[in-house]
Design a protein around this motif. Structure first.
Motif, short mmCIF file in Angstrom:
data_model
loop_
_atom_site.label_atom_id
_atom_site.label_comp_id
_atom_site.label_asym_id
_atom_site.label_seq_id
_atom_site.Cartn_x
_atom_site.Cartn_y
_atom_site.Cartn_z
N SER A 66 0.85 -1.23 0.00
CA SER A 66 -0.05 -0.06 0.17
C SER A 66 0.82 1.34 0.16
CB SER A 66 -0.92 -0.01 1.32
OG SER A 66 -1.86 -0.95 1.08
N VAL A 67 2.00 1.30 0.68
CA VAL A 67 2.63 2.48 0.93
C VAL A 67 3.52 2.70 -0.48
CG1 VAL A 67 4.97 3.30 1.74
CG2 VAL A 67 3.15 2.44 3.09
N PHE A 68 3.86 1.84 -1.18
CA PHE A 68 4.52 1.66 -2.60
C PHE A 68 3.39 2.17 -3.56
CE2 PHE A 68 4.59 -0.60 -6.63
CZ PHE A 68 5.73 -0.07 -7.16
N LEU A 69 2.19 1.49 -3.52
CA LEU A 69 1.30 1.96 -4.54
C LEU A 69 0.96 3.42 -4.36
CD1 LEU A 69 -1.18 -1.03 -4.40
CD2 LEU A 69 0.45 -0.15 -6.30
N MET A 70 0.78 4.12 -2.97
CA MET A 70 0.43 5.27 -2.65
C MET A 70 1.70 6.49 -3.25
SD MET A 70 -1.58 5.81 0.83
CE MET A 70 -0.76 4.33 1.76
N ILE A 71 2.89 5.82 -3.10
CA ILE A 71 3.79 6.81 -3.68
C ILE A 71 3.82 6.68 -5.25
CG2 ILE A 71 6.49 6.58 -4.05
CD1 ILE A 71 6.68 5.64 -1.20
N VAL A 72 3.47 5.59 -5.95
CA VAL A 72 3.42 5.49 -7.31
C VAL A 72 2.15 6.59 -7.72
CG1 VAL A 72 2.71 3.97 -9.23
CG2 VAL A 72 4.57 3.17 -7.71
N LEU A 73 1.01 6.26 -6.76
CA LEU A 73 -0.12 7.38 -7.13
C LEU A 73 0.26 8.41 -7.16
CD1 LEU A 73 -3.16 7.17 -7.73
CD2 LEU A 73 -3.41 7.35 -5.36
N ALA A 74 0.92 9.04 -6.18
CA ALA A 74 1.50 10.52 -6.24
C ALA A 74 2.20 10.93 -7.40
CB ALA A 74 2.22 10.88 -4.75
N TYR A 148 10.91 -1.96 -6.00
CA TYR A 148 10.12 -0.60 -5.63
C TYR A 148 10.76 0.39 -6.08
CZ TYR A 148 7.58 -3.74 -2.24
OH TYR A 148 7.12 -4.70 -1.85
N SER A 149 12.34 0.59 -6.02
CA SER A 149 12.87 1.96 -6.23
C SER A 149 13.09 2.12 -7.75
CB SER A 149 14.09 1.76 -5.54
OG SER A 149 15.18 0.81 -6.06
N ILE A 150 12.81 1.13 -8.62
CA ILE A 150 12.89 1.14 -10.03
C ILE A 150 11.92 2.35 -10.65
CG2 ILE A 150 11.62 -0.70 -10.87
CD1 ILE A 150 14.74 0.27 -12.54
#
Length: 185
Positions: A66-74, A148-150
């Motif tokens: 979820s944290v990863f997806l929220m960063i991608v969403l932003a 995640y970081s890519i």
């Protein structure tokens, strides 16, 4: 009695334009990514709530994903905002002054966004490389951290490209009309 014509714009009245008319048509990428990420977040969260309700435990991986997806969403939303010229700015400075000044500031802002996200893209490649080279794993579920970081350099490069596109579009067209006299009595 003659048939009445449907209400609508006449041939002499121009059709209203949407605020996104000057945005590129390829924004569907960001729009669909937003829909997919939001749906994934909703499904993951809903599944975790159901599991917690029925078993008094939760999925361990949901917070990390979820944290990863929220960063991608932003980041994806930032790309769409830049492409649509809806990124944050100080309206007092951006909307004031002469037409030439507004156009210059709009282009300068787009150029600075392109420079910032281009720099982020270049510098974050090193982070991805270090994650890969040293075999870093994520703290929650232990997958390779570079998975995640890519996305940071990739989406930052997309934002930089969108800003360059905005810079080019702003150079080709006149800035919006002056709205300072709209509220006169």
């Amino acid at each position: 009695m003659p048939p009445s014509s449907p209400p609508g714009p006449t041939a002499s009245a121009p059709a209203p334009t949407a605020p996104e008319d000057n945005a590129p048509r390829s924004l569907r990428i960001e729009d669909w990514l937003t829909v997919i990420v939001m749906a994934a977040l909703a499904l993951i969260t809903f599944a975790n709530v159901l599991v917690r309700y029925f078993t008094n435990s939760s999925f361990a991986w949901t917070e990390e994903i979820s944290v990863f997806l929220m960063i991608v969403l932003a980041l994806v939303a930032g790309s769409a905002a830049v492409a649509r010229d809806q990124h944050i700015r100080i309206e007092y400075f951006a909307e004031g002054g002469s037409v030439a000044r507004r156009k210059l500031l709009a282009r300068f802002g787009a150029l600075m966004v392109a420079l910032l996200f281009g720099l982020i893209a270049v510098l974050s490649v090193r982070v991805v490389w270090d994650d890969y080279r040293f075999g870093e794993t994520s703290p929650g579920i232990g997958v390779p951290q570079w998975w995640y970081s890519i996305w940071l350099p990739l989406i930052s490069a997309l934002i930089a490209a969108r800003a360059i596109g905005l810079f080019i579009r702003r150079g080709r067209q006149a800035p919006p009309a002056d709205h300072h006299g709209d509220f006169q009595a």
